[in-house]
Write a protein that holds these residues in place. Structure first.
Motif, PDB file in Angstrom:
ATOM      1  N   MET A   1       0.865  -1.047   0.013  1.00 19.55           N
ATOM      2  CA  MET A   1       0.045   0.015  -0.030  1.00 19.55           C
ATOM      3  C   MET A   1       0.729   1.116  -0.115  1.00 19.55           C
ATOM      4  O   MET A   1       1.792   1.135   0.777  1.00 19.55           O
ATOM      5  N   ILE A   2       0.546   2.153  -1.013  1.00 15.21           N
ATOM      6  CA  ILE A   2       1.253   3.452  -0.893  1.00 15.21           C
ATOM      7  C   ILE A   2       0.421   4.362  -0.152  1.00 15.21           C
ATOM      8  O   ILE A   2      -0.836   4.507  -0.413  1.00 15.21           O
ATOM      9  N   LEU A   3       0.821   5.236   0.925  1.00 13.97           N
ATOM     10  CA  LEU A   3       0.400   6.402   1.472  1.00 13.97           C
ATOM     11  C   LEU A   3       0.748   7.503   0.542  1.00 13.97           C
ATOM     12  O   LEU A   3       1.729   7.765   0.579  1.00 13.97           O
ATOM     13  N   SER A   4      -0.237   8.284   0.214  1.00 10.73           N
ATOM     14  CA  SER A   4      -0.080   9.445  -0.898  1.00 10.73           C
ATOM     15  C   SER A   4      -0.720  10.803  -0.215  1.00 10.73           C
ATOM     16  O   SER A   4      -1.890  10.544   0.516  1.00 10.73           O
ATOM     17  N   LEU A   5       0.092  11.888  -0.516  1.00 13.55           N
ATOM     18  CA  LEU A   5      -0.497  13.265   0.010  1.00 13.55           C
ATOM     19  C   LEU A   5      -0.302  14.144  -0.883  1.00 13.55           C
ATOM     20  O   LEU A   5       0.641  14.056  -1.699  1.00 13.55           O
ATOM     21  N   ASP A   6      -1.235  15.222  -0.990  1.00 11.72           N
ATOM     22  CA  ASP A   6      -1.198  16.303  -1.822  1.00 11.72           C
ATOM     23  C   ASP A   6      -1.710  17.497  -1.134  1.00 11.72           C
ATOM     24  O   ASP A   6      -2.898  17.405  -0.434  1.00 11.72           O
ATOM     25  N   THR A   7      -1.210  18.640  -0.953  1.00 13.82           N
ATOM     26  CA  THR A   7      -1.767  19.633  -0.488  1.00 13.82           C
ATOM     27  C   THR A   7      -1.659  20.942  -1.583  1.00 13.82           C
ATOM     28  O   THR A   7      -0.888  21.566  -1.392  1.00 13.82           O
ATOM     29  N   SER A   8      -2.745  20.896  -2.185  1.00  9.76           N
ATOM     30  CA  SER A   8      -2.506  21.841  -3.135  1.00  9.76           C
ATOM     31  C   SER A   8      -3.430  23.175  -3.028  1.00  9.76           C
ATOM     32  O   SER A   8      -4.049  23.460  -1.804  1.00  9.76           O
ATOM     33  N   CYS A   9      -3.752  23.994  -3.964  1.00  8.18           N
ATOM     34  CA  CYS A   9      -4.566  25.196  -3.831  1.00  8.18           C
ATOM     35  C   CYS A   9      -5.856  24.642  -4.265  1.00  8.18           C
ATOM     36  O   CYS A   9      -5.949  24.444  -5.626  1.00  8.18           O
ATOM     37  N   TYR A  10      -7.085  24.159  -3.708  1.00  6.63           N
ATOM     38  CA  TYR A  10      -7.135  24.283  -2.633  1.00  6.63           C
ATOM     39  C   TYR A  10      -7.831  23.100  -1.829  1.00  6.63           C
ATOM     40  O   TYR A  10      -8.932  23.327  -1.482  1.00  6.63           O
ATOM     41  N   THR A  11      -7.129  22.151  -1.887  1.00  4.86           N
ATOM     42  CA  THR A  11      -7.739  20.947  -1.117  1.00  4.86           C
ATOM     43  C   THR A  11      -6.624  20.005  -0.598  1.00  4.86           C
ATOM     44  O   THR A  11      -5.284  19.850  -1.009  1.00  4.86           O
ATOM     45  N   THR A  12      -6.941  19.641   0.861  1.00  7.53           N
ATOM     46  CA  THR A  12      -5.682  18.796   1.339  1.00  7.53           C
ATOM     47  C   THR A  12      -6.262  17.351   1.037  1.00  7.53           C
ATOM     48  O   THR A  12      -7.308  16.943   1.402  1.00  7.53           O
ATOM     49  N   SER A  13      -5.298  16.430   0.486  1.00 10.24           N
ATOM     50  CA  SER A  13      -5.709  15.187   0.256  1.00 10.24           C
ATOM     51  C   SER A  13      -4.752  14.238   0.679  1.00 10.24           C
ATOM     52  O   SER A  13      -3.591  14.290   0.723  1.00 10.24           O
ATOM     53  N   CYS A  14      -5.510  12.991   0.750  1.00  6.14           N
ATOM     54  CA  CYS A  14      -4.612  11.782   1.359  1.00  6.14           C
ATOM     55  C   CYS A  14      -5.268  10.588   0.931  1.00  6.14           C
ATOM     56  O   CYS A  14      -6.358  10.339   0.825  1.00  6.14           O
ATOM     57  N   ALA A  15      -4.418   9.492   0.272  1.00  5.34           N
ATOM     58  CA  ALA A  15      -5.141   8.369  -0.162  1.00  5.34           C
ATOM     59  C   ALA A  15      -4.107   7.128   0.095  1.00  5.34           C
ATOM     60  O   ALA A  15      -3.024   7.436   0.408  1.00  5.34           O
ATOM     61  N   LEU A  16      -4.976   6.037   0.022  1.00  5.85           N
ATOM     62  CA  LEU A  16      -4.138   4.689  -0.026  1.00  5.85           C
ATOM     63  C   LEU A  16      -4.225   4.000  -1.263  1.00  5.85           C
ATOM     64  O   LEU A  16      -5.544   3.769  -1.744  1.00  5.85           O
ATOM     65  N   VAL A  17      -2.987   3.898  -1.937  1.00  3.66           N
ATOM     66  CA  VAL A  17      -3.273   3.279  -3.386  1.00  3.66           C
ATOM     67  C   VAL A  17      -2.628   1.816  -3.231  1.00  3.66           C
ATOM     68  O   VAL A  17      -1.239   1.876  -2.887  1.00  3.66           O
ATOM     69  N   GLU A  18      -3.063   0.641  -3.891  1.00  7.19           N
ATOM     70  CA  GLU A  18      -2.454  -0.518  -3.663  1.00  7.19           C
ATOM     71  C   GLU A  18      -1.664  -0.705  -5.095  1.00  7.19           C
ATOM     72  O   GLU A  18      -1.859  -0.159  -5.993  1.00  7.19           O
ATOM     73  N   ALA A  19      -0.889  -1.805  -4.744  1.00 13.71           N
ATOM     74  CA  ALA A  19      -0.071  -1.905  -6.389  1.00 13.71           C
ATOM     75  C   ALA A  19      -1.041  -2.405  -7.079  1.00 13.71           C
ATOM     76  O   ALA A  19      -2.127  -2.917  -7.018  1.00 13.71           O
ATOM     77  N   GLY A  20      -0.962  -1.910  -8.560  1.00 16.19           N
ATOM     78  CA  GLY A  20      -1.820  -2.040  -9.685  1.00 16.19           C
ATOM     79  C   GLY A  20      -2.769  -0.823  -9.805  1.00 16.19           C
ATOM     80  O   GLY A  20      -3.571  -0.666 -10.510  1.00 16.19           O
ATOM     81  N   GLY A  21      -2.359   0.004  -8.878  1.00 18.10           N
ATOM     82  CA  GLY A  21      -3.374   1.358  -8.679  1.00 18.10           C
ATOM     83  C   GLY A  21      -4.378   1.281  -8.160  1.00 18.10           C
ATOM     84  O   GLY A  21      -5.338   2.548  -8.215  1.00 18.10           O
ATOM     85  N   GLY A  22      -5.153   0.218  -7.514  1.00 20.03           N
ATOM     86  CA  GLY A  22      -6.523   0.400  -6.971  1.00 20.03           C
ATOM     87  C   GLY A  22      -6.527   1.259  -5.819  1.00 20.03           C
ATOM     88  O   GLY A  22      -5.325   1.268  -5.246  1.00 20.03           O
ATOM     89  N   VAL A  23      -7.653   1.934  -5.679  1.00 18.88           N
ATOM     90  CA  VAL A  23      -7.872   2.886  -4.759  1.00 18.88           C
ATOM     91  C   VAL A  23      -8.437   2.489  -3.449  1.00 18.88           C
ATOM     92  O   VAL A  23      -9.716   1.875  -3.561  1.00 18.88           O
ATOM     93  N   VAL A  24      -7.774   2.292  -2.381  1.00 16.79           N
ATOM     94  CA  VAL A  24      -8.361   1.758  -1.011  1.00 16.79           C
ATOM     95  C   VAL A  24      -9.169   2.725  -0.511  1.00 16.79           C
ATOM     96  O   VAL A  24     -10.103   2.779   0.355  1.00 16.79           O
ATOM     97  N   LEU A  25      -8.270   4.089  -0.240  1.00 16.57           N
ATOM     98  CA  LEU A  25      -9.027   5.257   0.408  1.00 16.57           C
ATOM     99  C   LEU A  25      -8.519   6.343  -0.319  1.00 16.57           C
ATOM    100  O   LEU A  25      -7.523   6.749  -0.649  1.00 16.57           O
ATOM    101  N   ASP A  26      -9.538   7.607  -0.484  1.00 13.29           N
ATOM    102  CA  ASP A  26      -9.464   8.749  -1.038  1.00 13.29           C
ATOM    103  C   ASP A  26     -10.015   9.961  -0.199  1.00 13.29           C
ATOM    104  O   ASP A  26     -11.316  10.002  -0.248  1.00 13.29           O
TER     105      ASP A  26
END
Ligand code: KG4
Length: 336
Positions: free
Chosen positions: A1-26
């Motif tokens: 599982m990759i824990l990923s973060l993005d803090t842009s203008c104007y959204t705080t985002s965090c996701a869990l993405v599994e191998a193969g690109g499947g989204v576990v949490l967005d």
């Protein structure tokens, strides 16, 4: 599982993405912009991200524990676009949190540009090896050539000379009294307005009024040099329409169609220069139903023959899913 973060203008985002690109949490939290304002100062946005990100990371790690998973890497946006000198303070939040989390968990850290994240969010296995990426958001309006698969080699073909498409829409929307970011509200408002006579003569697919009932043509002209559009003139033109008392829905429709025409001209200029005819359209403005409809109608026409790929609207707007997908590719396990 990759824990990923993005803090842009104007959204705080965090996701869990599994191998193969499947989204576990967005997970996403929009930053609040006071009514009538057209955004936040960078210092305000940085502070807002600092307050929000820990809650999202706690929820994500709770999910990891519940699922019995293991975080094998942390990925985060660290700059707006791929060039090394691309910089915006907000992305320092995701980068610094990400590096700290990776160090604490003892796993690799992968830095990704915000643009790479937007593009990778739209990736799917059916895309050719060479294609165009059209990134249309509040902070970028750029046409790029993509080669390979994530992590793509990215070459810029042209970008906005002044305002970005989303910035233009947000300014017009706020001038009409809509909340920021105004794009989605403008898109809904534009649906209340039937297609104008000029649009119909251009072959727009948008709602065909009965003969004799077309509203007066209101078009906002836009200049595109090569693959580089300018939205400063359209902003002035839209303000003039508002000052003249043109109904808001008509202004909204004209503004969105102006953006669509600019994007169409960018792609056509690239085609004339021999660039590939498959285009991945990403970024918040690509969520607009009217812009999508118009681009499909004009560019997928058999006489033009472009193949457009749009991600689902929720993956057009800011997210950390693409950051995770890009990171899987960068670590050698290309998504898909
Ligand atoms: O990609 P994005 O979420 O954030 C940036 O990286 O900028 O794009 C935000 C921009 C804003 O200008 C917003 O008004 C616009 O995308 N937007 C839309 C829609 N959803 C977001 N514009 C038109 N129609 C939409 N449905």
């Amino acid at each position: 599982m990759i824990l990923s973060l993005d803090t842009s203008c104007y959204t705080t985002s965090c996701a869990l993405v599994e191998a193969g690109g499947g989204v576990v949490l967005d997970l996403r939290l929009p930053l609040e912009v006071p009514p009538g304002e057209r955004g936040l100062r960078q210092a305000e946005a940085v502070f807002a991200h600092l307050l929000r990100l820990p809650d999202l990371v706690e929820q994500a790690m709770e999910e990891v524990r519940r699922g019995g998973w293991r975080v094998s890497a942390v990925a985060a946006s660290n700059r707006p676009r791929p060039p090394g000198d691309s910089y915006l303070p907000v992305f320092r939040v995701s980068e610094r949190f990400g590096r700290s989390l990776a160090a604490a968990l003892g796993v690799p850290f992968v830095a990704v540009s915000h643009q790479e994240g937007h593009l990778a969010a739209a990736w799917h296995g059916g895309l050719p090896d060479t294609l165009l990426g059209l990134h249309v958001s509040g902070g970028t309006t750029e046409l790029v050539r993509l080669r390979g698969r994530p992590p793509w080699e990215i070459v810029s073909l042209g970008a906005s000379l002044d305002l970005h498409a989303g910035q233009f829409l947000d300014r017009v929307g706020v001038a009409l009294g809509l909340p920021f970011p105004a794009g989605p509200h403008l898109d809904r408002l534009a649906r209340e307005e039937p297609a104008g006579a000029q649009e119909l003569s251009e072959g727009s697919a948008g709602g065909c009024p009965a003969a004799g009932q077309s509203p007066p043509a209101v078009a906002i002209p836009v200049t595109v040099r090569g693959c580089s559009p300018s939205f400063a003139g359209p902003e002035t033109a839209a303000r003039r329409l508002i000052a003249r008392g043109v109904p808001p829905a008509r202004v909204a429709r004209a503004a969105l169609l102006c953006v669509a025409r600019a994007l169409e001209k960018m792609v056509l200029a690239a085609l004339r220069a021999g660039e590939p005819g498959t285009v991945l359209v990403v970024g918040g403005v690509a969520a607009s139903s009217l812009v999508r409809e118009r681009l499909r109608w004009r560019l997928e026409h058999p006489a033009v023959g472009v193949r457009l790929h749009f991600p689902p609207p929720h993956l057009c707007t800011d997210n950390a899913v693409g950051v995770g997908r890009w990171a899987w590719g960068a670590l050698g396990g290309a998504p898909g």
